[in-house]
Design a protein around this motif. Sequence first.
Motif, short mmCIF file in Angstrom:
data_model
loop_
_atom_site.label_atom_id
_atom_site.label_comp_id
_atom_site.label_asym_id
_atom_site.label_seq_id
_atom_site.Cartn_x
_atom_site.Cartn_y
_atom_site.Cartn_z
N ASP A 151 5.14 10.61 -4.64
CA ASP A 151 5.50 9.20 -4.69
C ASP A 151 5.00 8.60 -6.00
OD1 ASP A 151 6.59 6.85 -3.92
OD2 ASP A 151 5.34 6.56 -2.14
N SER A 152 5.49 7.42 -6.35
CA SER A 152 5.20 6.86 -7.66
C SER A 152 3.73 6.49 -7.86
CB SER A 152 6.09 5.62 -7.89
OG SER A 152 5.97 4.71 -6.80
N ILE A 227 10.81 -2.22 1.36
CA ILE A 227 10.33 -3.47 0.77
C ILE A 227 8.80 -3.48 0.78
CG2 ILE A 227 10.13 -5.97 1.14
CD1 ILE A 227 13.08 -5.95 1.96
N PHE A 228 8.22 -3.05 1.89
CA PHE A 228 6.75 -2.99 1.97
C PHE A 228 6.19 -2.01 0.96
CE2 PHE A 228 2.80 -1.14 3.48
CZ PHE A 228 2.07 -2.26 3.83
N ALA A 229 6.84 -0.86 0.81
CA ALA A 229 6.29 0.20 -0.05
C ALA A 229 6.55 -0.01 -1.53
CB ALA A 229 6.86 1.55 0.39
N ALA A 235 -0.77 -3.39 -7.17
CA ALA A 235 -2.23 -3.52 -7.12
C ALA A 235 -2.75 -3.52 -5.69
CB ALA A 235 -2.66 -4.79 -7.84
N LYS A 236 -1.89 -3.90 -4.75
CA LYS A 236 -2.31 -3.98 -3.37
C LYS A 236 -1.93 -2.72 -2.58
CE LYS A 236 -2.02 -9.04 -3.22
NZ LYS A 236 -1.44 -10.21 -2.53
N TYR A 237 -1.52 -1.68 -3.28
CA TYR A 237 -1.06 -0.47 -2.62
C TYR A 237 -2.21 0.21 -1.88
CZ TYR A 237 1.50 3.89 -1.87
OH TYR A 237 2.11 4.98 -1.31
N ASN A 238 -2.00 0.48 -0.61
CA ASN A 238 -2.98 1.19 0.21
C ASN A 238 -2.39 2.56 0.53
OD1 ASN A 238 -4.13 2.17 2.87
ND2 ASN A 238 -5.43 0.37 2.53
N PHE A 239 -3.09 3.64 0.09
CA PHE A 239 -2.53 4.98 0.22
C PHE A 239 -2.34 5.39 1.68
CE2 PHE A 239 -4.13 5.18 -4.13
CZ PHE A 239 -3.04 5.74 -4.77
N THR A 240 -3.27 5.02 2.54
CA THR A 240 -3.14 5.41 3.95
C THR A 240 -1.96 4.73 4.60
OG1 THR A 240 -5.54 5.70 4.10
CG2 THR A 240 -4.32 5.46 6.17
N ILE A 241 -1.84 3.42 4.39
CA ILE A 241 -0.70 2.67 4.94
C ILE A 241 0.60 3.15 4.30
CG2 ILE A 241 0.35 0.39 5.16
CD1 ILE A 241 -2.45 -0.80 5.24
N GLY A 242 0.54 3.45 2.98
CA GLY A 242 1.74 3.92 2.28
C GLY A 242 2.29 5.20 2.87
N LYS A 243 1.40 6.11 3.26
CA LYS A 243 1.84 7.38 3.87
C LYS A 243 2.49 7.15 5.23
CE LYS A 243 -2.19 9.24 2.66
NZ LYS A 243 -3.32 10.17 2.47
N VAL A 245 3.99 4.33 6.24
CA VAL A 245 5.26 3.67 6.02
C VAL A 245 6.32 4.65 5.52
CG1 VAL A 245 6.46 1.94 4.60
CG2 VAL A 245 4.22 1.42 5.61
N SER A 246 5.91 5.56 4.62
CA SER A 246 6.84 6.57 4.11
C SER A 246 7.37 7.46 5.22
CB SER A 246 6.16 7.43 3.04
OG SER A 246 5.80 6.65 1.93
N MET A 247 6.53 7.72 6.23
CA MET A 247 6.97 8.55 7.35
C MET A 247 8.11 7.91 8.11
SD MET A 247 6.20 11.53 8.41
CE MET A 247 4.59 11.74 7.67
N PHE A 248 8.03 6.60 8.28
CA PHE A 248 9.12 5.90 8.95
C PHE A 248 10.41 5.97 8.14
CE2 PHE A 248 5.70 3.88 11.35
CZ PHE A 248 6.28 3.80 12.62
#
Length: 248
Positions: A151-152, A227-229, A235-243, A245-248
């Motif tokens: 991911d980016s 939109i969330f990802a 700057a507010k990117y959270n890696f745990t939440i990002g993973k 969200v990506s799963m969905f």
Amino acid sequence: MFLTVYLLSLMANTLIIFTVVMEPTLQMPMYIFLGNLSFLEIWYTTATVPKLLATCLSQGVTISLSDCVTQYHFFFSMGATECILLAVMAYDWYLAVCNPVRYSVLVRIPVCLQFSAGSWIGGFISPLLSTILISHLNFCGPQKINHFFCDSDPIYKLSCSDTFLVEALSYTCSSVVILSYFPLTMSSYGYIVVTVIRMSSQEAWRKAFSTCASHITVVTIYYRTIIFAYVCPPAKYNFTIGKVVSMF
């Protein structure tokens, strides 16, 4: 679990494509767009899930830089293509429901194929410049990516180069694509809802809403996650939440 869902997705989408291609009565714009969406979904998931499965089964999985950049490009190309294709499908539904008399004249097979080709071309062009810039970044630190695919933001965190330009370009590109096609898609459904409400026939209500319900569900889930990802400030990117969200 991931393997089961992935195989079910492959089988279902392959069956849809096979049915659309082999059944002459389904050689219509509506089903051609659906076949394109199924073909897209096969490659969209294949760009990330097989590597994810390998990661789950092994303790030390590696990916080369070239493969990582390739995965990045295909993932974001497929994502942009889906945004465009969902907007095209929503417009197709809009014409079918709101202008049924002229639908067969406005949306002919050649026009349908041009829209489909345009979706794929536009989708693959969108992240091209970002991909080229990422391929020229230097990676000199601990090269352990904090994600299950390239991911980016996780890529930027690994680079020891100045990533401001590529981050700004990637963020702008994804925001423009998402925030351009999402309103277009929803406006088409807005017109559909207004038209359906004006119908006096209960059968017409049922048919129109049952036809669009699955598409609206896909659009809602898809856009809420991307939109969330990719539109929220990096700057507010959270890696745990990002993973998650990506799963969905």
